[in-house]
Motif scaffolding. Sequence first.
Motif, PDB file in Angstrom:
ATOM      1  N   MET A   6       0.657  -1.144   0.019  1.00 57.60           N
ATOM      2  CA  MET A   6      -0.031   0.051   0.188  1.00 57.60           C
ATOM      3  C   MET A   6       0.749   1.316  -0.095  1.00 57.60           C
ATOM      4  O   MET A   6       0.473   2.122  -0.783  1.00 57.60           O
ATOM      5  N   GLU A   7       1.959   1.237   0.842  1.00 54.87           N
ATOM      6  CA  GLU A   7       2.927   2.330   0.656  1.00 54.87           C
ATOM      7  C   GLU A   7       3.461   2.578  -0.494  1.00 54.87           C
ATOM      8  O   GLU A   7       3.787   3.580  -1.005  1.00 54.87           O
ATOM      9  N   ALA A 174      -8.231  -2.407  -3.974  1.00 56.04           N
ATOM     10  CA  ALA A 174      -7.659  -3.977  -4.031  1.00 56.04           C
ATOM     11  C   ALA A 174      -6.912  -4.123  -2.948  1.00 56.04           C
ATOM     12  O   ALA A 174      -6.946  -5.362  -2.094  1.00 56.04           O
ATOM     13  N   ALA A 175      -6.202  -3.080  -2.551  1.00 54.69           N
ATOM     14  CA  ALA A 175      -5.052  -3.283  -1.374  1.00 54.69           C
ATOM     15  C   ALA A 175      -5.970  -3.584  -0.112  1.00 54.69           C
ATOM     16  O   ALA A 175      -5.750  -4.282   0.817  1.00 54.69           O
ATOM     17  N   LYS A 176      -7.182  -2.650  -0.075  1.00 49.81           N
ATOM     18  CA  LYS A 176      -7.829  -2.611   1.075  1.00 49.81           C
ATOM     19  C   LYS A 176      -8.670  -3.916   1.049  1.00 49.81           C
ATOM     20  O   LYS A 176      -8.562  -4.644   2.438  1.00 49.81           O
ATOM     21  N   ALA A 177      -9.001  -4.567  -0.016  1.00 44.51           N
ATOM     22  CA  ALA A 177      -9.662  -5.858   0.256  1.00 44.51           C
ATOM     23  C   ALA A 177      -8.796  -7.067   0.764  1.00 44.51           C
ATOM     24  O   ALA A 177      -9.113  -7.757   1.539  1.00 44.51           O
ATOM     25  N   PHE A 178      -7.395  -6.967   0.246  1.00 49.40           N
ATOM     26  CA  PHE A 178      -6.471  -8.137   0.649  1.00 49.40           C
ATOM     27  C   PHE A 178      -5.802  -7.654   1.945  1.00 49.40           C
ATOM     28  O   PHE A 178      -5.537  -8.934   2.589  1.00 49.40           O
ATOM     29  N   LEU A 248      -9.351  -4.603 -13.961  1.00 54.60           N
ATOM     30  CA  LEU A 248      -8.250  -5.526 -13.456  1.00 54.60           C
ATOM     31  C   LEU A 248      -8.525  -5.297 -11.859  1.00 54.60           C
ATOM     32  O   LEU A 248      -8.579  -6.418 -11.149  1.00 54.60           O
ATOM     33  N   GLU A 249      -8.725  -4.190 -11.398  1.00 53.41           N
ATOM     34  CA  GLU A 249      -8.584  -3.973  -9.893  1.00 53.41           C
ATOM     35  C   GLU A 249     -10.225  -4.669  -9.496  1.00 53.41           C
ATOM     36  O   GLU A 249     -10.161  -5.383  -8.212  1.00 53.41           O
ATOM     37  N   LEU A 362     -15.030   1.107  -6.824  1.00 51.61           N
ATOM     38  CA  LEU A 362     -15.760   2.502  -6.442  1.00 51.61           C
ATOM     39  C   LEU A 362     -16.697   2.375  -5.115  1.00 51.61           C
ATOM     40  O   LEU A 362     -16.639   3.041  -4.377  1.00 51.61           O
ATOM     41  N   ILE A 363     -17.102   1.032  -4.968  1.00 53.15           N
ATOM     42  CA  ILE A 363     -17.711   0.632  -3.763  1.00 53.15           C
ATOM     43  C   ILE A 363     -16.931   0.681  -2.635  1.00 53.15           C
ATOM     44  O   ILE A 363     -17.184   1.192  -1.660  1.00 53.15           O
ATOM     45  N   LEU A 364     -16.155  -0.244  -2.950  1.00 48.56           N
ATOM     46  CA  LEU A 364     -14.978  -0.224  -1.561  1.00 48.56           C
ATOM     47  C   LEU A 364     -14.401   1.212  -0.983  1.00 48.56           C
ATOM     48  O   LEU A 364     -14.073   1.343  -0.038  1.00 48.56           O
TER      49      LEU A 364
END
Length: 634
Positions: A6-7, A174-178, A248-249, A362-364
Amino acid sequence: MSVCMMEDLETVGSAYLEASRRHARRIVVCAGTGCMANGAMKVLAALRDEAGAHGLDLETELRFEETRERDGLLTRSGCQGFCQMGPLVSVEPDGILYCKVRPADVPEIVRETLLGGKAVDRLLYRDPATGDACRGREQIPFYALQDRTVLKACGTLDPEDVREYVAHGGYQSAAKAFRQMTPEAVCKEILESGLRGRGGGGFPTGRKWELARIQAEPRKYIVCNGDEGDPGAFMDRSVMEGNPHAVLEGMMIAARAVGAQEGYVYVRAEYPLAVARVRRAVADAEALGLLGDDLFGTGLPFRVHVMEGAGAFVCGEETALLASIEGQRGMPMPKPPFPAQSGLFGKPTIINNVETLATVPLILARGAAAFKAVGTAGSPGTKTFALTGHVANTGLIEVPFGTTLRHIVHEVGGGVTAKDGSADPAGFKAVQIGGPSGGCLTKAHLDLPMDFDNLTRIGAMVGSGGLVVMNQDTCMVQVAKFFMQFTQNESCGKCVPCREGTRQMLALLEDIVEGRATEETLPLLETLARNVKLGALCGLGKTAPNPVLSTLEHFRDEYEAHVTRKVCPSRVCKALMTPAIEASLCKGCTLCARKCPVGAIAGERKAPHAIDPGKCIRCGACVDACKFNAITGA
């Protein structure tokens, strides 16, 4: 290949924004398929060369290592939506949008705008209602009356630069989800958002994901359905061309939700630009460590393959699509089991269309509640539509669910046009929504809030989002015949109701437009259509009769005129035309006689002419040639 954390995303994004601030201007040329076909790349090259000739320092690719100030960044975008006005060129921060730009216009743009800071008035869009020049998108009704959410980035970001996507928050969801969410939490968020599949049926996306998540099988797949085959539809193509990283995301988030390790993007081979940009997006995401064997340091793998479809309409049906990926002939399979239970290579598989997946990040990012605040209770969010046909403003639009057809056609679309392209305020007849699987909307539906449930109730469907506007000169029997010809050609032939039923329906429609129909034809056509709807194997076969059934329901008098009186009220069906020349309108110009291929028209110059019905072959050449509307049909 290093793992992207994420960073790392924040570092890449900050570096891009810092580098972009060194440019006094950004000049964006629309590089969607439509604008490119009209010469957008020649315009871009001319801008680069002309600016250089005037000593302007324009950069065509953002370089992080550069530190000096630049006069501007010259880049491209995906489809900006206003297709009929292309090629489009925007200049920021001046807030200028130029329409129908040609290479010959470039010297004036460079001289007046890039050097002088003034707009070139003749290249601005003019509002037909007021005649006023519109400097930028905010003043153009076509844009101002939309809610461009999924499409917003398609007209602004460079689709071939992953760093710019990251700079605007890309891959953070995507990073948030993982990193911060469990698979259960991701499924719950999508379910609570109310997101429904944008590919046609409108099935709740969260329910589909949850069904795949609970499967015990360790091997699972994510498939992006980019096989957009409806006539007049180009929404998915434009998203893949304009913002492939959002797709892709969305696939990555879906993979986290269900535990998938591998994905496929299935794109029509007829979309070469979309194929190229999605492939580049995959390669760039892999190079940044966004795709691979260890996503965001979680140890979880996800890789994506891009596959070109063979162009069969039936491959838009999910089980036929899976068969095609497996190397088999694209033919549908009975359900259940559903793909979420047993799909690609017999493993649980999630299939979502392009727009659905592009909506997921967009939802996440904003939360389920914010997503549900737009649209209707049963159909949250926005929907993209390809607006085409007899309408002033054709192109790609996005509006909230619940928007009325009147708003789309008369406000966003600028109103109905006549045969010659002029405004025709009273000319609205119908809209075909959802392509070959959809139905007709009429004047009675102009104020119907359009969402999944309302359209289903009246026998239509959102479908993929094609909207074909038709004026009073349109023959609705010919419309039904066109779509039936399409579905008959595209039938895979696996089941008898579709293979033979569509063939027989097409034959009956041909009898109607060619004057061979009898009083038994319409009842037989209607019965046959309902039987195909009930008996066909897959969703495409079951919806193939929709254009026939909806036109029969709303325009039955037009069918009856063809059958009983052998007349086409719209004067379109040539076999039913009995052309005659109105003496009071004929100027004796002889143009019709000169255009007639069989010499059926006679008369002296500057005197009324006449048509010999025995010689006339009803080709319509005289009708097209006459400038005085003196030739009438039955």
